[in-house]
Scaffold this active site. Structure first.
Site, PDB file in Angstrom:
ATOM      1  N   GLN A   6       0.673  -1.234   0.057  1.00  0.00           N
ATOM      2  CA  GLN A   6       0.130  -0.082  -0.122  1.00  0.00           C
ATOM      3  C   GLN A   6       0.722   1.455  -0.089  1.00  0.00           C
ATOM      4  O   GLN A   6       0.292   2.285  -0.066  1.00  0.00           O
ATOM      5  CB  GLN A   6      -0.908   0.132   1.221  1.00  0.00           C
ATOM      6  CG  GLN A   6      -2.038  -0.971   1.036  1.00  0.00           C
ATOM      7  CD  GLN A   6      -3.155  -0.544  -0.175  1.00  0.00           C
ATOM      8  OE1 GLN A   6      -3.093   0.538  -0.528  1.00  0.00           O
ATOM      9  NE2 GLN A   6      -3.871  -1.483  -0.538  1.00  0.00           N
ATOM     10  N   CYS A  18     -10.838  -8.056  -0.530  1.00  0.00           N
ATOM     11  CA  CYS A  18     -10.716  -9.540  -0.101  1.00  0.00           C
ATOM     12  C   CYS A  18     -11.478 -10.239   0.706  1.00  0.00           C
ATOM     13  O   CYS A  18     -11.823 -11.372   0.906  1.00  0.00           O
ATOM     14  CB  CYS A  18      -9.187 -10.126   0.329  1.00  0.00           C
ATOM     15  SG  CYS A  18      -8.188  -9.091  -0.484  1.00  0.00           S
TER      16      CYS A  18
HETATM   17  C1  LIG Z   1      -3.250  -5.728  -2.235  1.00  0.00           C
HETATM   18  C2  LIG Z   1      -2.751  -6.235  -1.238  1.00  0.00           C
HETATM   19  C3  LIG Z   1      -2.133  -7.380  -1.320  1.00  0.00           C
HETATM   20  C4  LIG Z   1      -2.051  -8.506  -2.467  1.00  0.00           C
HETATM   21  O1  LIG Z   1      -1.360  -8.033  -3.468  1.00  0.00           O
HETATM   22  P1  LIG Z   1      -1.813  -8.872  -4.956  1.00  0.00           P
HETATM   23  O2  LIG Z   1      -0.742  -8.258  -5.870  1.00  0.00           O
HETATM   24  O3  LIG Z   1      -3.313  -8.444  -5.177  1.00  0.00           O
HETATM   25  O4  LIG Z   1      -1.658 -10.272  -4.660  1.00  0.00           O
HETATM   26  C5  LIG Z   1      -1.067  -7.742  -0.093  1.00  0.00           C
HETATM   27  N1  LIG Z   1      -0.954  -6.883   1.000  1.00  0.00           N
HETATM   28  C6  LIG Z   1      -1.684  -5.727   0.882  1.00  0.00           C
HETATM   29  C7  LIG Z   1      -1.300  -4.623   2.008  1.00  0.00           C
HETATM   30  C8  LIG Z   1      -2.426  -5.242   0.018  1.00  0.00           C
HETATM   31  O5  LIG Z   1      -3.110  -4.054  -0.137  1.00  0.00           O
END
Ligand SMILES: *Cc1c(COP(=O)(O)O)cnc(C)c1O
Length: 387
Positions: free
Chosen positions: A177, A323
């Site tokens: 993030q 998610c």
């Molecule tokens: C979106 C997200 C993930 C997962 O990343 P992907 O590329 O979608 O697998 C992991 N950690 C955080 C904090 C996220 O916001």
């Protein structure tokens, strides 16, 4: 449509797409092949690696391309666990990690590892003293996210890094993030491993990277044809990697302007909502918070109803985590910050991005108060009918 869900994913920047296009249509060579046709793809991968390394102030040998943030977290956690299990089987993480870190930890628990989940305060800041107290002789890894995807709180990674360094324990951070949103330097943070994902900063989905500091050893979790120096086998996602590189390059150029613009919009949205709607709580840290994230609880509303009603007006917002949106359980992050169940069940996240405009904010500030008003009237008339 007004898109306020940039912490779930961002649109692809057209410049990123243009960079990827040749590798989707013309240059389809396998980068591992020996003929000259394949050298363009190989060069493009190495150029992207340099672009990602530069964004993080890392060296090119320290970047491993993965299929995204989830795989990067899995590689960090399982890769260190497998490699260092002779030294110890204890890992420390936080209660508010993304499921892409929590679930690999839960898996490791089934394999005989012990995991400590450190608590956070009401703003979502990790309890550093508790973390320190839980370090044991068999602790091999600490994994704490850089910023939380739901409430936006930014964790004191530098401080945690100095604790870990003193104790000789590796530190991983899920920086999915923050990379591309704020300046992230692995040198400055002092971390040993760091996960990132392209689609959270205007790159394509299905590509990410793990930074692994030189000298840190881990065991691969995907084995095969020895690509990525054996750390991540499988024919490279060339177009994706090029897209990630482009997104990293653009981020370096735009990060200051994006921050200035998006922060102003988020602040205007926050102020407008507080002025126009009663019973609104802001979640997350008042200052140490991502400048694009506004997470609120709106008294006497339900998350799903608000999201659906905003959707009728073509506004995309979220309950907190994409998610988790299919589940009825309140978010583990809101439980961890001690939110009441009614605050958790009325949570709403707006996460802004560089393609949002002042008009988006203006329109939302007309629509949201009306939606909340309608829902509150409905629920109070239902209560009256029941009596
Ligand atoms: C979106 C997200 C993930 C997962 O990343 P992907 O590329 O979608 O697998 C992991 N950690 C955080 C904090 C996220 O916001």
């Amino acid at each position: 449509m007004i898109y306020f869900d940039n912490n779930a994913t961002t649109p692809l920047d057209p410049l990123v797409f243009e960079g990827m296009r040749p590798f989707l249509v013309k240059n389809y060579a396998n980068p591992s092949s020996l003929y000259r046709f394949a050298q363009g793809a190989r060069r493009a991968i190495e150029e992207a690696r340099e672009q990602v390394a530069r964004l993080l102030e890392a060296s090119i040998q320290e970047i491993i391309f993965t299929s995204g943030g989830t795989e990067a977290n899995n590689l960090a956690l399982k890769g260190i666990a497998l490699r260092s299990c002779a030294k110890g089987r204890h890992i420390i993480t936080s209660q508010i990690e993304h499921s892409a870190a929590l679930e690999p930890c839960k898996f490791l628990e089934t394999q005989g590892f012990k995991i400590t989940y450190v608590s956070v305060d009401r703003y979502g800041l990790i309890d550093v003293d508790e973390l320190k107290k839980n370090i044991r002789p068999d602790t091999i890894l600490v994994s704490v996210m850089h910023a939380n995807n739901e409430i936006g709180t930014i964790e004191p990674i530098k401080e945690i890094a100095s604790i870990c360094r003193n104790k000789g324990i590796l530190l991983h951070t899920d920086a999915v993030q923050t990379v591309g949103k704020i300046p992230v330097s692995v040198k400055e943070l002092g971390v040993d491993l760091l996960s990132l994902s392209a689609h959270k900063f205007y790159g394509p989905k299905g590509i990410g990277a793990l930074y692994v500091r030189s000298g840190v050893k881990l065991t691969a979790i995907i084995s095969g044809g020895h690509q990525e120096k054996g750390m991540r086998s499988g024919t490279e996602n060339v177009a994706g990697i090029v897209g990630l590189g482009r997104a990293a390059l653009l981020a370096r150029e735009e990060i200051k302007n994006n921050e200035r613009k998006v922060r102003r919009l988020r602040d205007a949205l926050e102020k407008g909502i507080k002025d126009k709607i009663t019973g609104v709580k802001i979640n997350g840290h008042p200052r140490n918070r991502l400048y694009n994230t506004l997470h609120i609880s709106i008294e006497d509303t339900a998350t799903e109803s608000v999201i659906i009603n905003l959707d009728f007006k073509n506004i995309c917002a979220s309950g907190g985590s994409a998610c988790m949106s299919a589940s009825i359980e309140p978010s583990h992050v809101l439980s961890a910050i001690g939110a009441s169940s009614s605050d958790a069940r009325s949570a709403l996240r707006f996460s802004l991005g560089k393609y949002n405009s002042a008009k988006d904010v203006e329109k939302t500030l007309k629509i949201l108060p009306a939606v909340v008003d309608k829902l509150r009237k409905l629920s109070s008339s239902r209560k009256v009918n029941k009596n």
